[in-house]
Motif scaffolding. Structure first.
Motif, PDB file in Angstrom:
ATOM      1  N   MET A   1      18.509  54.021  45.971  1.00 51.05           N
ATOM      2  CA  MET A   1      17.924  54.608  44.768  1.00 51.05           C
ATOM      3  C   MET A   1      17.730  56.099  44.953  1.00 51.05           C
ATOM      4  O   MET A   1      18.065  56.909  44.085  1.00 51.05           O
ATOM      5  N   ALA A   2      17.160  56.453  46.117  1.00 54.45           N
ATOM      6  CA  ALA A   2      16.931  57.866  46.398  1.00 54.45           C
ATOM      7  C   ALA A   2      18.257  58.606  46.309  1.00 54.45           C
ATOM      8  O   ALA A   2      18.364  59.655  45.681  1.00 54.45           O
ATOM      9  N   GLY A   3      19.281  58.027  46.953  1.00 54.95           N
ATOM     10  CA  GLY A   3      20.598  58.643  46.934  1.00 54.95           C
ATOM     11  C   GLY A   3      21.151  58.761  45.531  1.00 54.95           C
ATOM     12  O   GLY A   3      21.758  59.765  45.164  1.00 54.95           O
TER      13      GLY A   3
ATOM     14  N   LEU B   1      15.937  51.032  48.558  1.00 54.98           N
ATOM     15  CA  LEU B   1      15.172  52.225  48.214  1.00 54.98           C
ATOM     16  C   LEU B   1      15.903  53.484  48.623  1.00 54.98           C
ATOM     17  O   LEU B   1      15.866  54.495  47.914  1.00 54.98           O
ATOM     18  N   PHE B   2      16.587  53.420  49.762  1.00 56.55           N
ATOM     19  CA  PHE B   2      17.385  54.584  50.148  1.00 56.55           C
ATOM     20  C   PHE B   2      18.518  54.798  49.151  1.00 56.55           C
ATOM     21  O   PHE B   2      18.855  55.921  48.793  1.00 56.55           O
TER      22      PHE B   2
ATOM     23  N   LEU C   1      11.441  59.319  47.060  1.00 48.96           N
ATOM     24  CA  LEU C   1      11.681  57.894  47.317  1.00 48.96           C
ATOM     25  C   LEU C   1      12.223  57.701  48.723  1.00 48.96           C
ATOM     26  O   LEU C   1      11.801  56.810  49.465  1.00 48.96           O
ATOM     27  N   GLY C   2      13.184  58.566  49.072  1.00 51.67           N
ATOM     28  CA  GLY C   2      13.782  58.467  50.407  1.00 51.67           C
ATOM     29  C   GLY C   2      12.746  58.693  51.489  1.00 51.67           C
ATOM     30  O   GLY C   2      12.706  57.984  52.499  1.00 51.67           O
TER      31      GLY C   2
ATOM     32  N   PHE D   1      19.518  59.127  42.679  1.00 53.38           N
ATOM     33  CA  PHE D   1      18.889  60.236  41.976  1.00 53.38           C
ATOM     34  C   PHE D   1      19.544  61.555  42.352  1.00 53.38           C
ATOM     35  O   PHE D   1      19.833  62.397  41.511  1.00 53.38           O
ATOM     36  N   ILE D   2      19.762  61.723  43.651  1.00 57.87           N
ATOM     37  CA  ILE D   2      20.316  62.990  44.112  1.00 57.87           C
ATOM     38  C   ILE D   2      21.784  63.100  43.709  1.00 57.87           C
ATOM     39  O   ILE D   2      22.237  64.138  43.226  1.00 57.87           O
TER      40      ILE D   2
ATOM     41  N   GLY E   1      14.128  61.669  43.843  1.00 50.71           N
ATOM     42  CA  GLY E   1      14.940  60.875  44.761  1.00 50.71           C
ATOM     43  C   GLY E   1      14.549  61.161  46.198  1.00 50.71           C
ATOM     44  O   GLY E   1      14.408  60.247  47.023  1.00 50.71           O
ATOM     45  N   LEU E   2      14.348  62.436  46.487  1.00 53.40           N
ATOM     46  CA  LEU E   2      13.929  62.823  47.830  1.00 53.40           C
ATOM     47  C   LEU E   2      12.613  62.127  48.201  1.00 53.40           C
ATOM     48  O   LEU E   2      12.459  61.604  49.314  1.00 53.40           O
TER      49      LEU E   2
ATOM     50  N   ASP F   1      15.036  47.423  52.256  1.00 50.13           N
ATOM     51  CA  ASP F   1      14.899  48.805  52.732  1.00 50.13           C
ATOM     52  C   ASP F   1      16.060  49.642  52.261  1.00 50.13           C
ATOM     53  O   ASP F   1      15.898  50.757  51.787  1.00 50.13           O
TER      54      ASP F   1
ATOM     55  N   GLN G   1      10.430  55.724  51.872  1.00 51.95           N
ATOM     56  CA  GLN G   1      11.062  54.632  52.585  1.00 51.95           C
ATOM     57  C   GLN G   1      11.139  54.932  54.079  1.00 51.95           C
ATOM     58  O   GLN G   1      10.989  54.045  54.912  1.00 51.95           O
TER      59      GLN G   1
END
Lengths: 247, 304, 399
Positions: free
Chosen positions: C330-332, C327-328, B117-118, C334-335, B114-115, C324, B121
């Motif tokens: 998605m990242a969030g 994707l943030f 991906l962030g 996962f965490i 996840g990190l 945009d 972006q």
């Protein structure tokens, strides 16, 4: 005196870790229905011997004959199915399952993938679980999550799980560690009861407890057998006093 | 083809392999420190490499605008800057995210994905989705010709030299410095280390940050052989992980040997087959070996 | 027979959750959505097979596979190959240099149908291959890894490598596989046009039926001793081994199960969407599939379906309007799923239900000896330890 049959014959057993011989050319013979206690200072190799017998560690040299099977060539689960049960030093139970489920999982049928899928909780199974639970004084706690048991009760549960397998050779590693005096008494009774129709090897440190249960005592030191015999004989042995029992 | 020409081709492919080896090794070094020593899977490691690469780009951009005369000199300084920026981001990441997940390697895997991906972006938002290139100083361009058929690009030699330097420093630090001692103590026995006064939390944070910093240097090396985009890191991440596991996660020597082996296998097969088949065969080879010998090539024989 | 019925439905709680899901999929969605969107949901539902497989493999078995796309893709490609051959009969393709072979082969100057493709003229073979090939691959990988006690992180990395290998291989062998575009322009299945609205309706309901069947089968497995064993293995693998079980066999079983489910998903995807490409096989899609199960709840079969639908709805909605931001997000996700709600939505719902139940007056929770797991049991109470399905009976350690 009629010669008893041997159930376990360990010969020349050696294992070395990076040059350090944890168990060095060890010979150990256990007769049927015997309750053998193994004692010795820390690092003497006691737990390692049990590890070698049950297959957890692979021996560098030597042989372990159980009935007429060579255990050093078998996998852990095969050794269990042959009739050897092992209790670990720290209680190794399924903390998140109930006491009932813990015991049930140890029932010796349906151990393959298909067997597990088809396993039915028949009356036989239920009856046996109750029987063992009563034996280990946990019949009131059957629905309790195993993780909530006291330390002593966890030890009993693990012994119970082994009893479910109905092994011919039961190996216990420090079964009374962390128990109160009363619990130790109960455990001594338990072990004497279950030892009547099976062979046992017990590792322990509490000499009073050992005296209560042992048929014969083996003293290990630096991976070798230092002395062997009845409790009295061993306690009087000067080498044992020197190394272990203190002055 | 004459034997000399074949020899030349093998040598050149070999050298091309060495550039790949260098980037891979720098990535793997950082990963080996983090994974091998700390048991943390950092799926965002490729993005730390990209941080380093973008830093070089940024520095070259700034240098071109504000200090055009520094063109030949800015590069080594930029490498240091890349190390530090990656170090700082890594430090923050450890503090905010990683330290909650130490006993949970699989969860760390997902969280760091996840990190990554962030971070990707973020790169996209800051630098745009298109690839960018740093203007490399003149002395990095061109090539050296030791013989008629062998043509060695200078940037390849530079990258190799950088890798040797960094590897040497890492070895020295791990085995000769106080930090290294603390890291090895913490890895061997965390409870005891805490008991004797080592602040294991700080050691972890520092170690993670240093591993990321090394990735930043890998990014700097990367800019000499390719252009940088938001997803550049993901090109090497799987390979880097395989290098670390193949070599035996606890062994730095193993990391070096396996990076060399994998890079060379890919590079040389690439000459005889298509690029994709070369990659497939190399990966298959590594996976097969790992299936037969899961602990990797070099194993520490200490009984845990 | 009654026992199978009772255990497959997972007791009262299980039956309710499945009924709700079935109602949503069979009644609510078709009423509210037009065929275009229903087809989209059908696509998401094909991903849900993977998530269900992951509940078994990861939630119960504790094994994280980052390569489920491999099996999804293999299943999909088998069906796609059949459909492509049907669409490439000599009459339709008579303008090609070599009629009778798929168009992409023609573009790659291939002049005869490769041996690998020949058997896919047969529907029976294609379906068989769709089930067998991924399962066989999973079996081989499983034996190689689990018999050698490779697990955890190493296993996850190797599944990644395998996903990479397969995707690079497919893309690289354009002539045989259609390359990066995949196999497209699929038209008919045994003469039945799969592109019509009517066909899409039918395929949607077939998909739903298969999902329900998958959930029932998995529930049956979970409520057997094997389900209990999987939980025990996650907790104390050594103890299980020393109780006489060959642990590797069980891991191999659940890995093959997850592979087969993913393959079925791949096949349904190909039928409903009309193509299959390597973009579903590689590392990135495979890890995304994990998030579907994680969001829904890795211990909950129905949760897996909801999670898949939710994440994919979100993806479609956000990527159109705020790419945009997505994707943030998605990242969030996962965490968050790792740090904040490890049991996903199902876990949150379960905790909420639990709190409400404990607030009501004392229930008659009988301590019946046959309590424990469903097979042969009378207990339908959602105890902490019996209902593996939606409550965090065992905290997943992530290991």
């Amino acid at each position: 005196m009629p010669a008893s049959k041997l159930i376990l014959a360990v010969e020349g057993l050696t294992v070395s870790f990076d040059g350090f011989k944890a168990v060095d050319d060890l010979n150990l013979y256990v007769e049927e229905n015997e309750l053998r206690v193994v004692i010795g200072p820390n690092g003497a190799g006691k737990t390692t011997v049990l590890d070698l017998i049950c297959g957890k560690t692979k021996a560098t040299k030597g042989s372990v004959q159980f009935k007429d099977l060579e255990l050093t060539k078998m996998s852990e689960h095969a050794i269990v199915r042959a009739g050897v049960g092992r209790k670990f030093q720290t209680p190794s139970i399924y903390e998140n399952l109930s006491v009932f489920q813990n015991l049930e999982l140890s029932f010796p049928t349906g151990r393959g993938v298909f067997g597990c899928l088809m396993f039915e909780r028949t009356d036989d199974v239920v009856a046996r679980v109750h029987e063992i639970a009563t034996e280990i004084s946990l019949q009131e706690e059957l629905q309790l999550e195993a993780g909530l048991l006291s330390h002593g009760q966890k030890q009993w549960l693990e012994i119970g799980m082994l009893l479910m397998q109905d092994p011919e050779l039961l190996m216990l590693d420090e079964p009374i560690a962390g128990m109160s005096a009363r619990e130790r008494e109960l455990t001594a009774d338990l072990l004497n009861r279950i030892g009547r129709d099976r062979s046992m090897i017990v590792i322990e440190h509490d000499m009073e407890f050992v005296r209560k249960i042992a048929d014969k005592v083996t003293v290990l030191h630096q991976g070798k057998v230092l002395a062997e015999g009845s409790m009295d004989k061993v306690q009087a042995d000067p080498r044992v006093i020197d190394v272990y029992l203190g002055h | 083809m004459t034997p000399a020409e074949i020899g030349g081709i093998v040598a050149m492919q070999g050298f091309a392999g060495l550039s790949l080896f260098s980037v891979l090794l720098l990535m793997a070094l950082g990963l080996a420190i983090i994974f091998g020593q700390m048991g943390v899977i950092n799926m965002a490691h490729g993005e730390f490499m990209t941080i380093g690469a973008y830093t070089i780009y940024g520095c070259s951009h700034l240098a071109a605008i504000y200090l055009p005369s520094s063109q030949p000199y800015y590069f080594p300084i930029a490498i240091l800057v890349a190390f530090f920026i990656a170090f700082i981001v890594g430090y923050a990441a450890e503090f905010l995210l990683i330290r909650h997940l130490y006993q949970r390697p699989l969860d760390t895997l997902l969280a760091t994905w996840g990190l990554s991906l962030g971070m990707q972006q973020t790169f996209r938002s800051l630098f745009g989705a298109k690839e960018v290139s740093a203007t490399l100083p003149d002395w990095l361009m061109g090539s050296v010709k030791p013989s008629e058929s062998i043509d060695i690009p200078i940037n390849g030699l530079f990258v190799m030299g950088l890798t040797v330097l960094v590897t040497g420093i890492v070895f020295l630090m791990l085995y000769r410095s106080r930090w290294g001692l603390r890291v090895r103590a913490t890895v061997a026995n965390r409870t005891m280390s805490n008991a004797i006064g080592i602040n294991t939390k700080k050691v972890d944070r520092l170690t993670f940050a240093i591993g990321c910093g090394i990735a930043g240097i890998a990014g700097a090396a990367f800019t000499t052989i390719g252009s940088t985009g938001p997803t550049s890191g993901s090109l090497y991440i799987v390979d880097a992980f395989l290098v670390v596991t193949f070599g035996g996660a606890a062994s730095l020597l193993g990391t070096i040997a396996s990076a060399f082996g994998i890079a060379q296998t890919q590079s040389i097969t690439e000459f005889f087959l298509t690029g994709s088949m070369a990659k497939v065969l190399t990966l298959l080879f590594v996976v097969t070996v790992l299936m037969l010998r899961p602990q990797g090539l070099f194993v520490s024989k200490i009984r845990r | 027979m009654r026992t199978i019925f009772r255990t497959a439905t997972g007791g009262k709680q299980g039956m309710i959750s499945l009924a709700i899901l079935a109602a949503v999929l069979i009644v609510v969605f078709p009423l509210f959505f037009d065929i275009f969107r229903l087809n989209l949901i059908g696509k998401y539902l094909s991903y849900a097979f993977i998530a269900i497989g992951l509940v078994m493999l990861w939630g119960y078995g504790g094994i994280l596979s980052l390569g489920q796309g491999v099996f999804f893709g293999l299943g999909g490609y088998c069906i796609a190959m059949f459909l492509k051959l049907e669409a490439s009969d000599p009459i339709t393709t008579k303008i090609q240099s070599t009629p009778g072979i798929p168009d992409f082969m023609d573009w790659n100057q291939i002049t005869a149908l490769p041996l690998l493709w020949q058997p896919f003229h047969s529907f029976t073979f294609s379906v068989f291959a769709m089930l067998a090939v991924p399962t066989l691959l999973a079996f081989i990988i499983g034996v190689a890894m689990f018999k050698r006690r490779v697990g955890g992180v190493y296993f996850a990395i190797i599944t990644q490598a395998i996903a990479l290998i397969l995707s690079v291989l497919i893309i690289g062998q354009q002539g045989y596989t259609g390359g990066v575009n995949g196999i497209t322009d699929l038209k008919t299945l045994h003469g039945w046009d799969i592109r019509t609205d009517n066909a899409k309706y039918i395929l949607y309901f077939v998909n739903v039926a298969l999902i329900i069947l998958a959930i029932l089968s998995c529930r049956w497995i979970i409520s057997s001793k094997l389900g209990l064993l999987l939980l025990a293995m996650r907790d104390k693998e050594d103890r299980v081994r020393f109780s006489g079980y060959d642990v590797a066999n069980f891991k191999i079983f659940v890995f093959c199960l997850a592979a087969m489910l993913s393959a079925i998903g791949g096949a349904m995807f190909t039928l409903q969407v009309g193509f299959m490409s390597p973009s579903f096989v590689g590392i990135v899609p495979s890890i995304e599939m994990v998030i579907f199960a994680a969001v829904g709840g890795r211990m909950s079969l129905e949760g897996a379906v909801y999670g898949t639908l939710l994440v994919n709805f979100g993806k479609t909605f956000f990527s159109e309007s705020f790419p945009d931001l997505w994707l943030f997000l998605m990242a969030g996700l996962f965490i968050a799923v790792v740090l904040v709600f490890p049991n996903g939505l199902a876990g949150l719902v379960g905790t909420w239900i639990n709190r409400r139940k404990s607030r009501t007056a004392t229930r008659t929770t009988q301590a019946a000896p046959s309590d424990g797991w469903q097979r042969g049991a009378n207990s339908n109470e959602p105890d902490l330890k019996t209902n593996h399905d939606s409550l965090p009976a065992t905290k997943p350690q992530g290991i």
